[in-house]
Design a protein around this motif. Sequence first.
Motif, PDB file in Angstrom:
ATOM      1  N   LEU A 133       0.811  -1.216   0.000  1.00  0.00           N
ATOM      2  CA  LEU A 133       0.000   0.000   0.000  1.00  0.00           C
ATOM      3  C   LEU A 133       0.842   1.263   0.000  1.00  0.00           C
ATOM      4  O   LEU A 133       0.300   2.359  -0.101  1.00  0.00           O
ATOM      5  N   GLN A 134       2.180   1.115   0.168  1.00  0.00           N
ATOM      6  CA  GLN A 134       3.099   2.245   0.211  1.00  0.00           C
ATOM      7  C   GLN A 134       2.695   3.235   1.302  1.00  0.00           C
ATOM      8  O   GLN A 134       2.620   4.441   1.091  1.00  0.00           O
ATOM      9  N   ARG A 135       2.450   2.669   2.483  1.00  0.00           N
ATOM     10  CA  ARG A 135       2.109   3.487   3.641  1.00  0.00           C
ATOM     11  C   ARG A 135       3.087   3.198   4.777  1.00  0.00           C
ATOM     12  O   ARG A 135       3.599   2.086   4.893  1.00  0.00           O
ATOM     13  N   PRO A 136       3.352   4.201   5.620  1.00  0.00           N
ATOM     14  CA  PRO A 136       4.214   3.940   6.772  1.00  0.00           C
ATOM     15  C   PRO A 136       3.603   2.876   7.672  1.00  0.00           C
ATOM     16  O   PRO A 136       2.388   2.830   7.867  1.00  0.00           O
ATOM     17  N   LEU A 137       4.448   2.019   8.219  1.00  0.00           N
ATOM     18  CA  LEU A 137       4.002   0.992   9.155  1.00  0.00           C
ATOM     19  C   LEU A 137       4.273   1.489  10.564  1.00  0.00           C
ATOM     20  O   LEU A 137       5.427   1.681  10.958  1.00  0.00           O
ATOM     21  N   LEU A 138       3.215   1.721  11.329  1.00  0.00           N
ATOM     22  CA  LEU A 138       3.332   2.156  12.718  1.00  0.00           C
ATOM     23  C   LEU A 138       3.272   0.923  13.611  1.00  0.00           C
ATOM     24  O   LEU A 138       2.272   0.203  13.607  1.00  0.00           O
ATOM     25  N   ILE A 139       4.342   0.696  14.356  1.00  0.00           N
ATOM     26  CA  ILE A 139       4.450  -0.498  15.182  1.00  0.00           C
ATOM     27  C   ILE A 139       4.455  -0.098  16.647  1.00  0.00           C
ATOM     28  O   ILE A 139       5.285   0.703  17.088  1.00  0.00           O
ATOM     29  N   LYS A 140       3.521  -0.658  17.394  1.00  0.00           N
ATOM     30  CA  LYS A 140       3.478  -0.450  18.840  1.00  0.00           C
ATOM     31  C   LYS A 140       3.665  -1.782  19.544  1.00  0.00           C
ATOM     32  O   LYS A 140       3.493  -2.854  18.950  1.00  0.00           O
ATOM     33  N   GLY A 141       3.974  -1.712  20.824  1.00  0.00           N
ATOM     34  CA  GLY A 141       4.170  -2.923  21.617  1.00  0.00           C
ATOM     35  C   GLY A 141       4.984  -2.613  22.850  1.00  0.00           C
ATOM     36  O   GLY A 141       5.527  -1.513  23.005  1.00  0.00           O
ATOM     37  N   GLU A 142       5.060  -3.579  23.743  1.00  0.00           N
ATOM     38  CA  GLU A 142       5.850  -3.399  24.955  1.00  0.00           C
ATOM     39  C   GLU A 142       7.315  -3.170  24.595  1.00  0.00           C
ATOM     40  O   GLU A 142       7.799  -3.675  23.588  1.00  0.00           O
ATOM     41  N   PRO A 143       8.039  -2.409  25.432  1.00  0.00           N
ATOM     42  CA  PRO A 143       9.486  -2.290  25.207  1.00  0.00           C
ATOM     43  C   PRO A 143      10.151  -3.657  25.257  1.00  0.00           C
ATOM     44  O   PRO A 143       9.813  -4.498  26.087  1.00  0.00           O
ATOM     45  N   GLY A 144      11.080  -3.879  24.331  1.00  0.00           N
ATOM     46  CA  GLY A 144      11.805  -5.138  24.313  1.00  0.00           C
ATOM     47  C   GLY A 144      11.148  -6.242  23.515  1.00  0.00           C
ATOM     48  O   GLY A 144      11.567  -7.396  23.598  1.00  0.00           O
ATOM     49  N   THR A 145      10.136  -5.921  22.705  1.00  0.00           N
ATOM     50  CA  THR A 145       9.463  -6.952  21.911  1.00  0.00           C
ATOM     51  C   THR A 145       9.958  -6.999  20.466  1.00  0.00           C
ATOM     52  O   THR A 145       9.386  -7.713  19.643  1.00  0.00           O
ATOM     53  N   GLY A 146      10.989  -6.233  20.141  1.00  0.00           N
ATOM     54  CA  GLY A 146      11.602  -6.336  18.815  1.00  0.00           C
ATOM     55  C   GLY A 146      11.081  -5.363  17.791  1.00  0.00           C
ATOM     56  O   GLY A 146      11.179  -5.638  16.585  1.00  0.00           O
ATOM     57  N   LYS A 147      10.566  -4.217  18.217  1.00  0.00           N
ATOM     58  CA  LYS A 147      10.035  -3.242  17.257  1.00  0.00           C
ATOM     59  C   LYS A 147      11.161  -2.620  16.427  1.00  0.00           C
ATOM     60  O   LYS A 147      11.075  -2.552  15.201  1.00  0.00           O
ATOM     61  N   THR A 148      12.206  -2.164  17.104  1.00  0.00           N
ATOM     62  CA  THR A 148      13.320  -1.532  16.393  1.00  0.00           C
ATOM     63  C   THR A 148      14.087  -2.552  15.565  1.00  0.00           C
ATOM     64  O   THR A 148      14.474  -2.283  14.417  1.00  0.00           O
ATOM     65  N   VAL A 149      14.291  -3.732  16.124  1.00  0.00           N
ATOM     66  CA  VAL A 149      15.036  -4.776  15.420  1.00  0.00           C
ATOM     67  C   VAL A 149      14.313  -5.190  14.148  1.00  0.00           C
ATOM     68  O   VAL A 149      14.944  -5.594  13.159  1.00  0.00           O
ATOM     69  N   LEU A 150      12.986  -5.075  14.143  1.00  0.00           N
ATOM     70  CA  LEU A 150      12.215  -5.469  12.970  1.00  0.00           C
ATOM     71  C   LEU A 150      12.679  -4.718  11.728  1.00  0.00           C
ATOM     72  O   LEU A 150      12.823  -5.312  10.656  1.00  0.00           O
ATOM     73  N   ALA A 151      12.907  -3.418  11.853  1.00  0.00           N
ATOM     74  CA  ALA A 151      13.356  -2.632  10.703  1.00  0.00           C
ATOM     75  C   ALA A 151      14.705  -3.133  10.193  1.00  0.00           C
ATOM     76  O   ALA A 151      14.931  -3.215   8.973  1.00  0.00           O
ATOM     77  N   HIS A 152      15.603  -3.482  11.110  1.00  0.00           N
ATOM     78  CA  HIS A 152      16.903  -4.027  10.715  1.00  0.00           C
ATOM     79  C   HIS A 152      16.723  -5.331   9.931  1.00  0.00           C
ATOM     80  O   HIS A 152      17.396  -5.556   8.910  1.00  0.00           O
ATOM     81  N   GLU A 153      15.817  -6.173  10.415  1.00  0.00           N
ATOM     82  CA  GLU A 153      15.629  -7.473   9.778  1.00  0.00           C
ATOM     83  C   GLU A 153      14.922  -7.351   8.434  1.00  0.00           C
ATOM     84  O   GLU A 153      15.209  -8.097   7.499  1.00  0.00           O
ATOM     85  N   VAL A 154      13.985  -6.403   8.319  1.00  0.00           N
ATOM     86  CA  VAL A 154      13.317  -6.179   7.036  1.00  0.00           C
ATOM     87  C   VAL A 154      14.331  -5.698   6.001  1.00  0.00           C
ATOM     88  O   VAL A 154      14.341  -6.166   4.855  1.00  0.00           O
ATOM     89  N   ALA A 155      15.210  -4.777   6.407  1.00  0.00           N
ATOM     90  CA  ALA A 155      16.238  -4.281   5.498  1.00  0.00           C
ATOM     91  C   ALA A 155      17.171  -5.411   5.062  1.00  0.00           C
ATOM     92  O   ALA A 155      17.541  -5.509   3.885  1.00  0.00           O
TER      93      ALA A 155
END
Length: 337
Positions: A128-150
Amino acid sequence: ICPFKARLEYMHIQAVNTRNDPGPDTRGQNFGIIGGVILHQYLQLPGDSRKETPALSSGSRLINLAMGAPTHLSYRRRGPRLSQILLPNSFDMNPHDKWRFETMKFTGTDSYIATEDLMIAVNASITLQRPLLIKGEPGTGKTVLAHEVAKALDRPLIEWHVKSTTKAAQGLYEYDAVSRLRDSQLGDEKVKDISNYIVKGKLWDAFTQDQSPVLLIDEVDKADIEFPNDLLLELDRMQFFVYETQETVIAQNRPIVMITSNNEKELPDAFLRSCFFHYIRFPERDTMKEIIDVHFPDVQKNLVSEALNIFYEVRDVPGLKKKPSTSELLDWLKLLM
């Protein structure tokens, strides 16, 4: 809940507009994608908010249209699993769409266990070419997800870590007037060209990449309440104007934008409507075992079992202000080993 309901209604409008698509080869795939997205967004709502809405029924009908089923049949009876729509394998599509899915499909990595709903969210936001807004508890891998997608898509990663003092304009560019004043006092010739004092921001870097990068805007909720709204136009149109040089910077390749939030403060409704939302639920025991196996493949099984028992018992303690997270469990296991 209201912003998500508004988002559902917006997706309903998109779904209706897609009916006017003249291309018979792409129409079914578009129906399926949008229908799957509507249902995915619906499943993000709390249970008591899941009511039969026009958007929900449209999602069911569109998925059935994509699969050639009558529109009156419900999603549960005839619709495919969401993964079949947004993670297609043998789905019949035209060559252009097939190439796009094959080259831009995220299915997790060897070092990151992604649940099915998370893979759906990532691939839907890319489609859809839209920003993906990710929420969740701290330490659940939100930031790491971007690294892994790249890493999975073989794309460059550009990180913008937001602080309480961060302003949206800093992501575009900054004009270094102090350096220009100092150079003018020293008689430096470069002061004649103002572009020498334009400091490019993270969005500018992302817009000028040779291939579509992954742009991570990390912990957006730390900034001022107006910060997300100040980025709406730039993230939507993928361009911005530089007043000092009178130039317009346009994205050469649209970046994959991933935005994380720890839910420390509410985000503006307009910003929520512009994003594809996903909440990373805390992993269940079986998923947690898979995560541990990825990080510690040689760990003793009885140690993992006992550690998980204690870990989930601590998380269930009533009134606990800060529950231990996945990253803390992994650190604890590393110490035990």
